[in-house]
Write an enzyme that holds these catalytic residues in place. Sequence first.
Site, PDB file in Angstrom:
ATOM      1  N   GLN A 256       0.830  -1.205   0.000  1.00 40.62           N
ATOM      2  CA  GLN A 256       0.000   0.000   0.000  1.00 40.62           C
ATOM      3  C   GLN A 256       0.865   1.256   0.000  1.00 40.62           C
ATOM      4  OE1 GLN A 256      -2.338   1.340   3.599  1.00 40.62           O
ATOM      5  NE2 GLN A 256      -4.014   0.553   2.363  1.00 40.62           N
ATOM      6  N   GLY A 257       0.792   2.035  -1.080  1.00 42.35           N
ATOM      7  CA  GLY A 257       1.566   3.278  -1.165  1.00 42.35           C
ATOM      8  C   GLY A 257       0.678   4.480  -0.928  1.00 42.35           C
TER       9      GLY A 257
ATOM     10  N   SER B 229       0.738   6.480   2.605  1.00 41.62           N
ATOM     11  CA  SER B 229       1.408   7.445   3.478  1.00 41.62           C
ATOM     12  C   SER B 229       2.718   7.944   2.886  1.00 41.62           C
ATOM     13  CB  SER B 229       1.703   6.807   4.833  1.00 41.62           C
ATOM     14  OG  SER B 229       0.515   6.451   5.480  1.00 41.62           O
TER      15      SER B 229
ATOM     16  N   GLU C 134     -10.916  -1.926   6.282  1.00 39.44           N
ATOM     17  CA  GLU C 134      -9.767  -2.042   7.161  1.00 39.44           C
ATOM     18  C   GLU C 134     -10.195  -1.902   8.616  1.00 39.44           C
ATOM     19  OE1 GLU C 134      -6.711   0.530   5.771  1.00 39.44           O
ATOM     20  OE2 GLU C 134      -5.168  -0.362   7.016  1.00 39.44           O
TER      21      GLU C 134
END
Lengths: 385, 304
Positions: free
Chosen positions: A128-129, A131, A246
């Site tokens: 997951q990119g 932050s 999530e």
Amino acid sequence: MDLTYTEEEQDFRARLRAWLAKVLPELPARPSPDDWPGRRAYDLGWQRRLYEAGYAGLHWPVDAGGRGATPTQHLIFLEETERAGAPYVGANFVGLLHAGPTIAAEGTAQQRARWLPPVLRGDEVWCQGFSEPDAGSDLASLRTRAVRDGDDYVISGSKIWTSHAEVADWCELLVRTDPGAPKHRGISWLALPMDAPGVSVRPLRTLAGSAEFAQVFLDEVRVPVANRVGAENDGWRVTMVTLSFERGTAFVGEVVACRRTLGELARTAKANGRWDDPVLRRRLGRLYGEFGALWRLTQWNVSEAERSAGGVPGIGGSVFKLAYSHARQELYDTAAEVLGARSLSLEEEWTLDRLSSLSYTIAAGTSQIQRNIVAERILGLPKGR
Amino acid sequence: MDFQPTEEQEDLRAGVRDLLAGRYGREALRASVDTGVTVDRALWRELGDAGFFALRLPESEGGVGLGLPEAVLVFEEAGRALVPGPLVATHLAAGVVPGAAAGTAVVSAFDLGGPLVAHLAEADAVLGASGVPAGEPVRSVDPLTPLHRVAVAGDATAYRETGALLTAALQVGSALRTVELAVRYAGEREQFGQPIGAFQAVKHLCARMLVRAEVARTAVYAAAVTGDAGEAAAAKLLADGAAVRGARDCLQVHGGMGFTWEADVHLHLKRAWVRAEQWRTVAQAEELLARELVDSEEGAGRLG
């Protein structure tokens, strides 16, 4: 209000239990936490077993290759796999719970055909990119730029706290495609191949000592425009579609595990005499009650999702995450009290769990951000600073 | 599994909420504080007519024939409205003490674990004793819960489990109400040129209140559905915390106004304190849960 399971749900549970009992003894030994290639192979191997047995993508829609199971069946699946000591979803976390559902909901037919089957089969790992060093809780202030050049975007910037980056094949990447737009409006969602020229990964050591996540540097990386999911500059909305997953059911297995941990702690305290300390004993009793209630809150949220269209967990997930992340930290602080000086040894599994529990009030939205969500979106308090 | 209220359950809850909003709103609450009349016999009978006390009594005995899940929903509403009087004891006495089911009798109980009895002067009977014992009045912290000290203690153990759960439901109602009071005040009261609810420090107080109340609410509903002793103890434990800490946080949000007699917050706090001592205290609940934990199957021997 009913907590009994239907006959169909009980059948599902019985078949799953039987399958777990057969398949778990055949699994190879777990790799050590620092063996990243080993962890990737192990997690993908488990996913392949799930796929072959028909349990892959249980909560995904059927037209996305999933099983279209009800939220309750998904809950039973998470409960039973944890109870049986089955492997965690591990490196497949982002693909199965995040990028996959996002592509399933927002992707084109070609995009779904390209990316979804390998996630379900256990062939490809996603990370997951989202932050960035200057965009954590204030995610929408991200600055990684994507500039259109013919059929490609040219991307430069940096992502951080990226779990599994070292072994991922793909990254769900949020980039700024319109620097002039208001900050939530100029963002797009891209699938980035992690082997593209210009992508470099620097592992970051956590306070637990392991290289659990990484910083990812993007230096003029070319990604086809065809890899964009959703419209250009619509990435924020695309992302919000799936973020609630999530916070909804992601912790089901862990609540089951925490109750087991409490049982172990009580037995240990009995054996080492700490059980005679009424303060400690009462604290353990209280935690047992709290985790019992958290399990019921999970069932409550799942029932609510089942009644709502689409089965998407509501923002009540924020209430759960707040209560759970703090209870989990207290659990491990209490564990340290039971164990005494033994808790200082890194050879104790407990000690690593205690250290990792510190991330729970930070990851997937800090407690402070969650409280803002609860206050503004559930309670309707005014926005402010 | 469908762990959500049914339509009938929601209707029942809404009916009781409407009844109490019309019959025991804020003005009636403040009037009881001013007059010191803590059990309104007419209201008691109206609650009886609505089935509040006879809810779980079988239809063959003139009751409504519903169960604990329905009971906790209506007690939650009574807790929200801060209705005074021995609601739980009278409900438990339905079918045992004549007139309790219909609300024509007021029944208290030996639920305070010692020589204190609430609402003794208004009581027609006391659960756990034969007849109404004599007692010396004691100045009570809660203006709407008069207390008497009695010489001989009775035993209401048989009612303890259900009494604790219904009391927990009252606590949850109060906790949810104090969230509403805090949120409303935080939206109206302005300081530094904006509503104080825009300040994160105040927001976070309110969010914590809601989280505690929601976790407790789920625990109460679950215990009502399963009838499990440990879940009922957990429900009381969490509901006591949600009500007491919720009222304190609500008082804090109200600032100086919260410390005055005019704000309702202190009434919620004081009643929550009383309820926390009734049927099963936090300490008793924690000890019960600790015993359940050590006897549980969960987690046999990873540490060896």
